[in-house]
Motif scaffolding. Structure first.
Motif, mmCIF file in Angstrom:
data_model
loop_
_atom_site.group_PDB
_atom_site.id
_atom_site.type_symbol
_atom_site.label_atom_id
_atom_site.label_comp_id
_atom_site.label_asym_id
_atom_site.label_seq_id
_atom_site.Cartn_x
_atom_site.Cartn_y
_atom_site.Cartn_z
ATOM 1 N N ARG A 2 0.857 -1.184 0.000
ATOM 2 C CA ARG A 2 0.000 0.000 0.000
ATOM 3 C C ARG A 2 0.901 1.244 0.000
ATOM 4 N NH1 ARG A 2 -5.232 -1.224 0.934
ATOM 5 N NH2 ARG A 2 -5.731 0.884 1.686
ATOM 6 N N GLY A 32 0.682 -2.474 -6.328
ATOM 7 C CA GLY A 32 0.072 -2.358 -5.013
ATOM 8 C C GLY A 32 -1.115 -1.421 -5.076
ATOM 9 N N VAL A 33 -1.688 -1.157 -3.938
ATOM 10 C CA VAL A 33 -2.789 -0.199 -3.832
ATOM 11 C C VAL A 33 -2.177 1.186 -3.601
ATOM 12 C CG1 VAL A 33 -4.830 0.481 -2.529
ATOM 13 C CG2 VAL A 33 -4.314 -1.947 -2.883
ATOM 14 N N TRP A 59 -6.774 5.776 -4.336
ATOM 15 C CA TRP A 59 -7.404 6.362 -3.143
ATOM 16 C C TRP A 59 -6.947 7.811 -3.050
ATOM 17 C CZ3 TRP A 59 -6.789 8.343 1.797
ATOM 18 C CH2 TRP A 59 -7.741 8.007 2.756
ATOM 19 N N PHE A 83 -5.943 4.859 5.521
ATOM 20 C CA PHE A 83 -5.371 4.167 4.357
ATOM 21 C C PHE A 83 -4.456 3.003 4.748
ATOM 22 C CE2 PHE A 83 -2.184 3.778 0.905
ATOM 23 C CZ PHE A 83 -3.043 3.474 -0.143
ATOM 24 N N PRO A 85 -0.904 2.767 5.016
ATOM 25 C CA PRO A 85 0.134 2.530 4.006
ATOM 26 C C PRO A 85 1.289 1.678 4.531
ATOM 27 C CG PRO A 85 0.401 4.701 4.952
ATOM 28 C CD PRO A 85 -0.871 4.156 5.519
#
Length: 373
Positions: A2, A32-33, A59, A83, A85
């Motif tokens: 993330r 990844g996101v 996002w 989030f 991360p």
């Protein structure tokens, strides 16, 4: 993995566009996101980019109003908590400082990668910024510069960080390739005949971008009998400079020949519509705007600053000292006398895919070193 990119203000500028593009590429490539956080509210002109990112699954977050220092820290901490991360990528000095302080306050082990973007290639020339970086540099898992000059200046100002590397900027090359339909559409929209030369400059309205030199060069072009217009695309960073430019246009009776286009989401179309691209900047880092112009194949006249030397290896690129607006105008005219053509340039070294791969490798390395899953 993330990945959260942190920028100061979501807007059409080099650092912010790089962050947005990296987030999109990493999402598409399933690295990844990805997320992008603005510390300040998203500018209206940037919202289409924001929306496109969200459609791709990125996002996106920014506050609804300007915040003070404590408010910024609270907002960053709350956003990071939402989030979650694995790595934070802070673009430019202010986001880098806030991100690291926020991490310290939460006693978190999330690695922070700082990316330096200053046009001076000397991000910590100021005393207060330099002092804060010396205090916080051990909290950066890595520092990335876009030029070797910036890396050398960082060592000189702040000493050696835990890791320092240079990753030049890149862009989506295919997106900026010449598009004849976009050219015809935009010139028709602006009611520009085929025999009118469009001179384009893209960049925030600021003395460092030196739009005044382009206005004076246009005046000299018109005096030689050229039929031409100057398009200035970019957000207004310095209102007083913007006002001075408009007075300069009036002084030289150029009303109707200079268009102030503001912040634009369609730079690729503008490049297709233009006949020559100019960049008389006094300072630049590794300019994303220059790479975009190179990708479009448009003839280019740029200032003789060292960071543009790489561009002179490509066809249809000349450099000149814009302090002499007559020489500047003559260089533009000379390029145009060779016909309004598009140049084929091999820019594979500046592909955003290649740049994104280097960043992804760095993120994987710093998360493994910090013990992040």
């Amino acid at each position: 993995m993330r990945i959260m990119h942190v920028v100061l203000t979501p807007r059409h500028s080099g650092a912010e566009m790089l962050a947005a593009t990296l987030a999109e590429v990493h999402m598409t490539a399933q690295v990844g996101v990805a997320g992008v956080m603005g510390i300040n509210p998203c500018e209206l002109a940037f919202r289409p980019v924001w929306s496109k990112l969200e459609e791709k699954g990125v996002w996106c977050a920014s506050p609804a109003r300007l915040l003070g220092r404590l408010g910024r820290l609270r907002y960053i901490r709350a956003t990071l908590r939402d989030f979650r991360p694995d790595v934070i990528v802070a673009h430019s000095v202010i986001p880098a400082a806030y991100a690291r302080v926020a991490i310290k306050l939460t006693a978190s082990a999330i690695p922070v990668v700082t990316v330096m973007h200053a046009a001076t290639n000397d991000d910590y020339a100021g005393g207060l910024l330099r002092l804060s970086e010396r205090i916080l540099k051990r909290d950066a898992a890595a520092v990335v510069t876009v030029t070797e000059t910036a890396a050398n200046n960082y060592r000189l100002r702040c000493g050696a960080p835990r890791r320092l590397l240079t990753i030049p900027n890149g862009t989506e090359l295919d997106r900026f390739a010449f598009d004849e339909h976009a050219r015809d559409r935009l010139r028709a929209e602006f009611k520009i005949d085929d025999d009118v030369t469009v001179v384009l400059q893209v960049g925030r309205l600021s003395p460092v971008k030196n739009q005044a030199a382009s206005v004076l060069a246009l005046k000299d072009m018109l005096r030689t009998g050229q039929s031409a217009e100057l398009w200035l695309a970019g957000l207004t960073e310095d209102p007083s400079y913007s006002d001075a430019l408009k007075r300069l246009v009036e002084q030289h009776h150029l009303a109707g020949k200079v268009r102030f286009l503001g912040s634009r989401p369609d730079v690729a179309a503008l490049l297709s519509a233009a006949d020559v691209y100019v960049m008389p900047s006094e300072r630049e880092a590794h300019s994303v705007a220059m790479i975009e112009a190179l990708a479009s194949g448009v003839p280019i006249v740029a200032s003789t600053i060292p960071v543009f030397e790489f561009a002179t290896r490509f066809a249809g690129v000349v450099t000149v000292d814009p302090a002499s607006h007559r020489d500047y105008a003559a260089s533009i005219i000379e390029l145009l006398t060779k016909a309004k053509i598009r140049h084929q340039r091999d820019l594979s070294a500046y592909s955003i895919a290649r740049v994104a791969e280097r960043y992804a490798a760095l993120f994987g390395d710093v998360t493994s070193r910090e013990g992040v899953a």
